[in-house]
Design an enzyme around this catalytic site. Structure first.
Site, mmCIF file in Angstrom:
data_model
loop_
_atom_site.group_PDB
_atom_site.id
_atom_site.type_symbol
_atom_site.label_atom_id
_atom_site.label_comp_id
_atom_site.label_asym_id
_atom_site.label_seq_id
_atom_site.Cartn_x
_atom_site.Cartn_y
_atom_site.Cartn_z
ATOM 1 N N GLU A 142 0.896 -1.274 -0.005
ATOM 2 C CA GLU A 142 -0.176 0.142 0.041
ATOM 3 C C GLU A 142 0.924 1.261 0.132
ATOM 4 O O GLU A 142 1.343 1.623 0.858
ATOM 5 C CB GLU A 142 -0.946 0.026 0.983
ATOM 6 N N PHE A 143 1.107 1.832 -1.175
ATOM 7 C CA PHE A 143 0.822 1.354 -2.469
ATOM 8 C C PHE A 143 1.973 1.783 -3.356
ATOM 9 O O PHE A 143 2.662 2.689 -3.170
ATOM 10 C CB PHE A 143 -0.555 2.181 -2.918
#
Ligand SMILES: *[C@@H]1O[C@H](CO)[C@@H](O)[C@H](O)[C@H]1NC(C)=O
Ligand SMILES: *[C@@H]1O[C@H](CO)[C@@H](O)[C@H](O)[C@H]1NC(C)=O
Ligand SMILES: *[C@@H]1O[C@H](CO)[C@@H](O)[C@H](O)[C@H]1NC(C)=O
Ligand SMILES: *[C@@H]1O[C@H](CO)[C@@H](O)[C@H](O)[C@H]1NC(C)=O
Length: 374
Positions: A142-143
């Site tokens: 993420e991310f």
């Protein structure tokens, strides 16, 4: 009539001979198990009736060596996870998720940027999966922050799939599953750095992706209440229906799309207790650590505070208010509404974040029943 019968017979033959793809199309009813909930939701207490796949969340990658880092305690937990689930129902598949919301995204970017570091990471994940008797691996990075990192991600998926195919062949064991947790939409259209997931690499190398269809609103905007996992939003594209449809348009097959469902709510403190709709003025976060309540806590909060529950048809979400406290969440009704949507889109299934937060399996059970045998 006779030719009609022949057509039907032909169809049945086609279905029989494509048996393998039918088996792989079986619905996915998944959930993540956060290892830090072990004290009240140990793996042996998970009711496996409602799930086909369970994810251990999370293992970390060492930012210097690029290998998975497993402390002695995590090693015990991971063993309890695979053993506990296998004992309850050996048909349920277990996967381990690597990364998570709090993980080091710079380290993932560095690892994914070169072939040697990708190989170290990949080999380490396969070794861990086999050592602990897992059925698969999941990446929750993420991310990726820019198009470059998305290109690295595509290479990682390609080489990872190659490695697990090769390992399955040489070990003569079923191939490990390979999945990823991804943003609710294939494009980061809200970001200053627009970027898209590599949909071809997902299509060819992953078994499926788990789209995180939640956290659209939260403590980062305390000015107004919001449905943090709205199925529909008439005013913006920040919604689950938009995200799922955009994923389909991106070219990822529906059979590789799995929709995220939250088993938690997000809370606000109302400016005026008498103005309590979605989008009502707020002055801060409400109950719960950083404005988050698990579904179990929402149920408890409601009865302790005589809260009023409202189902909102426009967004397909649920909220409750009591005094100046406001909680946006999904109950069984809004969850089932989203599942009906997913069925109309012919996607593969759904997953919950997180299995530990349900109240007496109420939502897990009704979700599983609503999906049925689609
Ligand atoms: C590991 O588990 C033991 C026993 O449950 C506990 O006392 C200890 O604090 C744990 N260590 C870490 C680093 O969490
Ligand atoms: C995150 O990873 C980067 C790159 O490997 C490293 O330089 C940095 O120290 C890591 N940060 C933390 C908090 O571990
Ligand atoms: C939503 O996205 C579509 C394209 O996918 C775009 O045409 C439309 O303007 C967007 N709507 C809003 C409200 O941003
Ligand atoms: C709970 O709220 C309802 C209105 O929503 C009210 O009629 C009822 O008297 C309240 N009960 C208690 C115990 O406060």
């Amino acid at each position: 009539m006779a030719s009609w019968r022949r057509v039907v017979f032909g169809l049945i033959l086609v279905l029989c001979f494509s048996g393998e793809s039918i088996v792989s199309m079986a619905a996915i009813k998944a959930a993540y198990w956060p290892s830090w909930t072990n004290s009240y939701r140990p793996p042996s207490s998970i009711d496996t009736n409602y799930f086909t796949h369970l994810y251990y969340a999370f293992l970390e990658m060492d930012p210097l060596t690029f290998k998975l880092r497993i402390s002695p305690n995590e090693s015990v937990l991971l063993s309890e996870f695979t053993a506990g689930i296998k004992q309850r129902d050996p048909r349920v598949k277990t996967l381990v998720s690597i990364g998570g919301g709090g993980s080091n995204s710079t380290a993932f970017a560095l690892m994914a940027s070169s072939k040697p570091s990708r190989k170290i990471f990949i080999d380490s994940t396969v070794e861990v999966a086999r050592k602990f008797g897992l059925h698969g691996l999941d990446l929750d990075w993420e991310f990726p922050a820019n198009p470059n990192e998305m290109a690295s991600l595509a290479k990682l998926f390609f080489e990872w799939r190659g490695a697990i195919e090769a390992e399955a062949y040489s070990s003569r064991r079923p191939r490990l599953l390979l999945t990823a947790a991804v943003y609710f939409s294939p494009k980061f259209f809200l970001s200053d750095t627009p970027r898209s997931y590599p949909s071809k690499a997902i299509k060819y190398h992953l078994d499926w992706v788990n789209a995180m269809c939640f956290d659209y609103r939260g403590s980062w905007d305390t000015s107004k209440t919001g449905a943090h996992a709205a199925l529909y939003d008439p005013k913006s594209n920040i919604s689950t229906s938009y995200g799922i449809d955009a994923w389909v348009r991106s070219g990822v097959p529906q059979s590789k799309l799995v929709m995220g469902l939250p088993l938690y709510g997000r809370t606000w403190k109302l400016k005026d207790p008498n103005v309590h709709g979605i989008g009502a003025p707020a002055v801060g976060v409400g109950p719960g650590d950083t404005g988050v309540l698990t579904y179990t806590e929402v149920v408890q909060f409601k009865s302790a505070n005589n809260g009023t529950v409202v189902y909102d048809r426009t967004t397909v979400s649920t909220y409750l208010y009591a005094g100046d406290s406001w909680v946006g969440y999904d109950d069984a009704q809004s969850t089932v509404g989203k599942i009906r949507f997913a069925i109309t889109r012919h996607i593969r299934g759904y997953f919950f974040w997180a299995v530990s937060y349900d109240q007496d399996w109420e939502i897990s059970r009704q979700a599983s029943e609503a999906w049925g045998h689609h």
